[in-house]
Design a protein around this motif. Sequence first.
Motif, PDB file in Angstrom:
ATOM      1  N   ARG A  98       0.852  -1.182  -0.013  1.00 57.47           N
ATOM      2  CA  ARG A  98      -0.026   0.061   0.020  1.00 57.47           C
ATOM      3  C   ARG A  98       0.838   1.286   0.047  1.00 57.47           C
ATOM      4  NH1 ARG A  98      -3.829  -0.470   4.871  1.00 57.47           N
ATOM      5  NH2 ARG A  98      -1.985  -0.992   5.981  1.00 57.47           N
ATOM      6  N   ASP A 139      -3.015   5.279   0.623  1.00 53.66           N
ATOM      7  CA  ASP A 139      -3.865   4.304   0.916  1.00 53.66           C
ATOM      8  C   ASP A 139      -3.799   3.884   2.360  1.00 53.66           C
ATOM      9  OD1 ASP A 139      -4.840   3.970  -1.864  1.00 53.66           O
ATOM     10  OD2 ASP A 139      -3.020   2.779  -2.521  1.00 53.66           O
ATOM     11  N   ASP A 186      -7.239   3.966   4.496  1.00 52.79           N
ATOM     12  CA  ASP A 186      -7.856   2.698   4.886  1.00 52.79           C
ATOM     13  C   ASP A 186      -7.953   2.712   6.616  1.00 52.79           C
ATOM     14  OD1 ASP A 186      -7.562   1.395   2.623  1.00 52.79           O
ATOM     15  OD2 ASP A 186      -5.637   0.376   3.051  1.00 52.79           O
ATOM     16  N   CYS A 213      -2.900   5.795  -6.505  1.00 51.92           N
ATOM     17  CA  CYS A 213      -3.432   5.418  -5.501  1.00 51.92           C
ATOM     18  C   CYS A 213      -5.007   5.131  -5.610  1.00 51.92           C
ATOM     19  CB  CYS A 213      -3.574   6.555  -4.387  1.00 51.92           C
ATOM     20  SG  CYS A 213      -2.177   7.001  -3.900  1.00 51.92           S
ATOM     21  N   ALA A 214      -5.753   4.650  -4.759  1.00 52.96           N
ATOM     22  CA  ALA A 214      -7.216   4.016  -5.103  1.00 52.96           C
ATOM     23  C   ALA A 214      -8.046   4.941  -4.359  1.00 52.96           C
ATOM     24  CB  ALA A 214      -7.400   2.764  -4.322  1.00 52.96           C
TER      25      ALA A 214
END
Length: 179
Positions: A13, A17, A21, A44-45
């Motif tokens: 990660r 991230d 999270d 990145c998500a």
Amino acid sequence: MGSPKALLQFGSRTALDRVLDTCAGFGRPVVVLGSGADEIEKGCALGRATVVRNPDWSRGMTSSLQAGLRALPGDSEGFLVWPVDLPLVAAEAVSELGMRFWILRQNRRQPIVIPKASRRGHPVLFDRAYAAELLALKPDEVPRAVVERHAAEVEEVPAGEETVLDLDTPEDYARATGR
């Protein structure tokens, strides 16, 4: 650092991230991007976040905080201020901030909840009542000024050193990752 701090790798990660999270239980996050925004968005998500680009990022942290506050949903009771260069904060520490914030709000307070290790750290959880005052800061003023003006509303929560360990240099990153 040589590359965007948000993209520093911690296992599988990125730093950003990890932060996303860890604060997942606080509603939809607002992520403010400045330098390297295109690269960060690719790496990145961010589909779970509201992404704001701060064209004035070079003016400092206050301009980024203000850009994020302008995107804050109107029904938000509060907001976390969490610089991405502190990605190692444990979920338990963030949960403790949230619990303390909730208890204080139930007692009709407008809290500012700050983790405290060897010194005050991040993330800082502000009541929504402080948004206007933070938005009114001049570019050369730091958000700490608002915290200092409302010292009676500040609640410190004991936390680990990861709440104060900025990753500002390659050496900091090497220490944090054991490399």
